[in-house]
Write an enzyme that holds these catalytic residues in place. Sequence first.
Site, PDB file in Angstrom:
ATOM      1  N   HIS A 124      26.306  18.935   3.762  1.00  0.00           N
ATOM      2  CA  HIS A 124      25.515  17.720   3.573  1.00  0.00           C
ATOM      3  C   HIS A 124      25.562  16.890   4.847  1.00  0.00           C
ATOM      4  O   HIS A 124      26.419  17.082   5.711  1.00  0.00           O
ATOM      5  CB  HIS A 124      26.061  16.898   2.401  1.00  0.00           C
ATOM      6  N   ASP A 127      20.639  11.138   6.920  1.00  0.00           N
ATOM      7  CA  ASP A 127      19.557  10.678   7.798  1.00  0.00           C
ATOM      8  C   ASP A 127      19.280   9.220   7.432  1.00  0.00           C
ATOM      9  O   ASP A 127      18.784   8.929   6.346  1.00  0.00           O
ATOM     10  CB  ASP A 127      18.317  11.552   7.583  1.00  0.00           C
ATOM     11  N   HIS A 129      17.066   6.090   7.935  1.00  0.00           N
ATOM     12  CA  HIS A 129      15.786   5.646   8.476  1.00  0.00           C
ATOM     13  C   HIS A 129      15.941   4.376   9.305  1.00  0.00           C
ATOM     14  O   HIS A 129      15.043   4.025  10.073  1.00  0.00           O
ATOM     15  CB  HIS A 129      14.779   5.409   7.354  1.00  0.00           C
ATOM     16  N   HIS A 164      19.005   9.428   3.333  1.00  0.00           N
ATOM     17  CA  HIS A 164      19.009  10.604   2.457  1.00  0.00           C
ATOM     18  C   HIS A 164      19.671  11.776   3.155  1.00  0.00           C
ATOM     19  O   HIS A 164      19.866  11.772   4.374  1.00  0.00           O
ATOM     20  CB  HIS A 164      17.589  10.974   2.011  1.00  0.00           C
ATOM     21  N   CYS A 165      19.996  12.783   2.381  1.00  0.00           N
ATOM     22  CA  CYS A 165      20.548  14.018   2.915  1.00  0.00           C
ATOM     23  C   CYS A 165      19.419  14.867   3.491  1.00  0.00           C
ATOM     24  O   CYS A 165      18.342  14.958   2.890  1.00  0.00           O
ATOM     25  CB  CYS A 165      21.288  14.783   1.819  1.00  0.00           C
ATOM     26  N   HIS A 175      17.905  18.713  -1.847  1.00  0.00           N
ATOM     27  CA  HIS A 175      18.980  17.723  -1.890  1.00  0.00           C
ATOM     28  C   HIS A 175      18.449  16.345  -2.271  1.00  0.00           C
ATOM     29  O   HIS A 175      19.092  15.612  -3.035  1.00  0.00           O
ATOM     30  CB  HIS A 175      19.700  17.672  -0.538  1.00  0.00           C
ATOM     31  N   MET A 180      20.120  12.801  -3.685  1.00  0.00           N
ATOM     32  CA  MET A 180      20.796  12.308  -2.480  1.00  0.00           C
ATOM     33  C   MET A 180      19.910  11.369  -1.670  1.00  0.00           C
ATOM     34  O   MET A 180      19.475  11.674  -0.549  1.00  0.00           O
ATOM     35  CB  MET A 180      21.285  13.473  -1.624  1.00  0.00           C
ATOM     36  N   HIS A 285       6.162  -3.006 -10.907  1.00  0.00           N
ATOM     37  CA  HIS A 285       5.494  -4.127 -11.580  1.00  0.00           C
ATOM     38  C   HIS A 285       6.490  -4.755 -12.538  1.00  0.00           C
ATOM     39  O   HIS A 285       7.177  -4.051 -13.287  1.00  0.00           O
ATOM     40  CB  HIS A 285       4.262  -3.628 -12.345  1.00  0.00           C
ATOM     41  N   GLU A 309       1.014  -8.961  -8.294  1.00  0.00           N
ATOM     42  CA  GLU A 309       1.248  -8.463  -9.653  1.00  0.00           C
ATOM     43  C   GLU A 309       1.926  -7.107  -9.634  1.00  0.00           C
ATOM     44  O   GLU A 309       2.784  -6.800 -10.469  1.00  0.00           O
ATOM     45  CB  GLU A 309      -0.080  -8.377 -10.413  1.00  0.00           C
ATOM     46  N   THR A 310       1.524  -6.265  -8.685  1.00  0.00           N
ATOM     47  CA  THR A 310       2.083  -4.929  -8.507  1.00  0.00           C
ATOM     48  C   THR A 310       2.148  -4.677  -7.012  1.00  0.00           C
ATOM     49  O   THR A 310       1.257  -5.103  -6.273  1.00  0.00           O
ATOM     50  CB  THR A 310       1.191  -3.866  -9.174  1.00  0.00           C
ATOM     51  N   HIS A 336       4.178   1.232 -12.390  1.00  0.00           N
ATOM     52  CA  HIS A 336       2.936   1.009 -13.134  1.00  0.00           C
ATOM     53  C   HIS A 336       1.990   2.203 -13.120  1.00  0.00           C
ATOM     54  O   HIS A 336       0.781   2.053 -13.365  1.00  0.00           O
ATOM     55  CB  HIS A 336       2.210  -0.254 -12.682  1.00  0.00           C
TER      56      HIS A 336
END
Length: 372
Positions: A124, A127, A129, A164-165, A175, A180, A285, A309-310, A336
């Site tokens: 494993h 990463d 971001h 994440h992996c 993964h 993950m 939402h 709203e969303t 939603h």
Amino acid sequence: MLTRRAALFGAAGIAAAPLIATAAKAEEAMTPVAAPADLSKLKRIKRELVAPPFVHEHEQVAPGDPRIVEFEMEIVEKEIEVDRGAYLQGMTFNGSIPGPMMVVHQDDYVELTLINPARNMLQHNVDFHAATGGLGGGALTLVNPGEKTVLRFKATRSGTFVYHCAPGGPMIPWHVAAGMVGTIMVLPREGLSDHKGRPVTYDRVYYIGENEFYIPKDEKGNYKRYADVGESYPDTEEVMNGLIPSHVVFNGAVGALTGDKALTAKVGEKVLFVHSQGNRDTRPHLIGGHGDLVWEHGKFSNVPDRDLETWFIRGGSAGAALYEFLQPGLYAYVNHNLIEAVNLGATAHVKVEGAWNNDLMEQVVAPTEMIS
């Protein structure tokens, strides 16, 4: 380099072997050759990670100069009951889906100790971001079972970011789809601000990680159960490649944030909802509420949208929305795409305490029988 248990996975081991070797070579190629950075004058602080939807203790405004913020995270491969009778051979950071949220301030240094216990079967890594270089740290954090590593990176940009992996090739989506994925929130040093640049604070913060799972079924339509994560790989890969999830859930399981596990708040409190999705787009939402301030892209240097709203969270990203609750009651926080919310599991509840305000909403006439 094969893991010590690769021979145990059957088809999964065969599929993983060249990828593990490639990843190991990539790690060796990325071994830093520059002189170590001298950060000896910086203060260090250690944060204890907590399981979502909760977030570890942190300051909203940086208390001083940049610091080195230390975290420790263990990789846990384990079976998870996603719904009644539906079991996922999960891969997790610190045992939770999603992985815990880390909070630092812009220009702080994140120092992560990543542990892959010997009981695990697979390699494993992480990463980030939020990081710059080396595949977001993925090229420098690849660990076999029984190994640990330490990565440090500077949080140069504020916002909410997925981690994440990503061990290589088809292992990456497997993964991630097995759980993950996590989030790091990098706050501006002066804290959050609204559309006019005025300071904004929150009373509570909740982290909602949305995942889609691909749990195979047998010829009778029953969910299959496996002895370990390696045994599950061939069937899971086939379902994943069909791109039709069996479940779409918040925080690892159907009902993980409802009933006695519902989120809580009080009238007058401002709640920051951080929402991530590692693979697919989603549309959060809050039924009965709004996004007062929404950083849809998750980047706090951008002016927040108002009164949504969303809002939209792109796959592979995290966003944030701030809302001040004005009425008591039970709120549903949903994806939603209501099919995914109601039928597949992407629903959370927020129980809000306080006094009702009839000026905002009033039942003028209760339901009564109509007389023809």
